[in-house]
Design a protein around this motif. Structure first.
Motif, PDB file in Angstrom:
ATOM      1  N   MET A   1      16.430 -22.925  -5.512  1.00  0.00           N
ATOM      2  CA  MET A   1      16.994 -22.309  -6.371  1.00  0.00           C
ATOM      3  C   MET A   1      18.922 -23.396  -5.941  1.00  0.00           C
ATOM      4  N   SER A   2      19.304 -23.305  -7.638  1.00  0.00           N
ATOM      5  CA  SER A   2      21.028 -24.043  -8.021  1.00  0.00           C
ATOM      6  C   SER A   2      21.391 -23.159  -8.884  1.00  0.00           C
ATOM      7  N   ASP A   3      20.612 -22.361  -9.895  1.00  0.00           N
ATOM      8  CA  ASP A   3      21.539 -21.555 -10.719  1.00  0.00           C
ATOM      9  C   ASP A   3      21.350 -20.103 -10.978  1.00  0.00           C
ATOM     10  N   PRO A   4      21.612 -19.469  -9.654  1.00  0.00           N
ATOM     11  CA  PRO A   4      20.603 -18.288  -9.810  1.00  0.00           C
ATOM     12  C   PRO A   4      21.132 -17.327 -10.597  1.00  0.00           C
ATOM     13  N   PRO A  42      25.420 -14.648 -14.040  1.00  0.00           N
ATOM     14  CA  PRO A  42      25.477 -15.201 -12.527  1.00  0.00           C
ATOM     15  C   PRO A  42      25.329 -14.310 -11.525  1.00  0.00           C
ATOM     16  N   SER A  43      24.914 -14.949 -10.860  1.00  0.00           N
ATOM     17  CA  SER A  43      24.798 -14.624  -9.298  1.00  0.00           C
ATOM     18  C   SER A  43      25.419 -15.484  -8.059  1.00  0.00           C
ATOM     19  N   HIS A  44      27.245 -14.938  -8.596  1.00  0.00           N
ATOM     20  CA  HIS A  44      27.701 -16.440  -7.731  1.00  0.00           C
ATOM     21  C   HIS A  44      28.042 -16.464  -5.939  1.00  0.00           C
ATOM     22  N   ILE A  45      27.868 -14.745  -5.829  1.00  0.00           N
ATOM     23  CA  ILE A  45      27.298 -14.876  -4.533  1.00  0.00           C
ATOM     24  C   ILE A  45      26.278 -15.171  -3.864  1.00  0.00           C
ATOM     25  N   LEU A  46      24.878 -14.940  -4.362  1.00  0.00           N
ATOM     26  CA  LEU A  46      24.205 -16.067  -3.952  1.00  0.00           C
ATOM     27  C   LEU A  46      23.927 -17.528  -4.077  1.00  0.00           C
ATOM     28  N   ARG A  47      24.314 -17.947  -4.488  1.00  0.00           N
ATOM     29  CA  ARG A  47      24.957 -19.482  -5.096  1.00  0.00           C
ATOM     30  C   ARG A  47      25.564 -20.285  -4.536  1.00  0.00           C
ATOM     31  N   GLN A  49      25.878 -18.500  -0.788  1.00  0.00           N
ATOM     32  CA  GLN A  49      25.369 -18.866  -0.475  1.00  0.00           C
ATOM     33  C   GLN A  49      24.406 -19.955  -0.251  1.00  0.00           C
ATOM     34  N   ILE A  50      23.405 -20.256  -0.683  1.00  0.00           N
ATOM     35  CA  ILE A  50      23.090 -21.139  -1.218  1.00  0.00           C
ATOM     36  C   ILE A  50      23.584 -22.432  -0.699  1.00  0.00           C
ATOM     37  N   GLY A  55      24.093 -27.088   2.817  1.00  0.00           N
ATOM     38  CA  GLY A  55      25.202 -28.310   3.996  1.00  0.00           C
ATOM     39  C   GLY A  55      25.195 -27.341   5.123  1.00  0.00           C
ATOM     40  N   ALA A  56      24.431 -26.324   6.069  1.00  0.00           N
ATOM     41  CA  ALA A  56      24.337 -25.949   7.306  1.00  0.00           C
ATOM     42  C   ALA A  56      22.756 -26.928   7.574  1.00  0.00           C
ATOM     43  N   GLN A  57      21.684 -27.288   6.476  1.00  0.00           N
ATOM     44  CA  GLN A  57      20.518 -27.795   6.785  1.00  0.00           C
ATOM     45  C   GLN A  57      20.745 -29.471   6.620  1.00  0.00           C
TER      46      GLN A  57
END
Length: 67
Positions: A1-4, A42-47, A49-50, A55-57
């Motif tokens: 997901m890139s634009d939740p 827009p779900s800025h928080i979810l974006r 977190q994704i 980045g961690a991956q």
């Protein structure tokens, strides 16, 4: 997901997918119930977190590659 985005049913969707859905329907893809409105927000928080997870991956993959 890139634009939740959030829909009126309270669920998050990928913007392009839910826009295609709403082009022909006015129901929730998850519940099948009629949506009170078809606005998307827009779900800025979810974006964020994704992006943090991605980045961690990448860091994990780079760390494993270097070994």
């Amino acid at each position: 997901m890139s634009d939740p985005v959030m829909a009126a049913d309270g669920h998050a969707y990928e913007r392009s997918a839910i826009e295609r859905w709403l082009a022909t329907k006015s129901t929730s893809p998850l519940t099948g119930e009629e949506l009170g409105n078809t606005g998307l927000f827009p779900s800025h928080i979810l974006r964020r977190q994704i992006r943090e997870w991605q980045g961690a991956q990448r860091r994990r993959a780079n760390k494993n590659y270097v070994k």
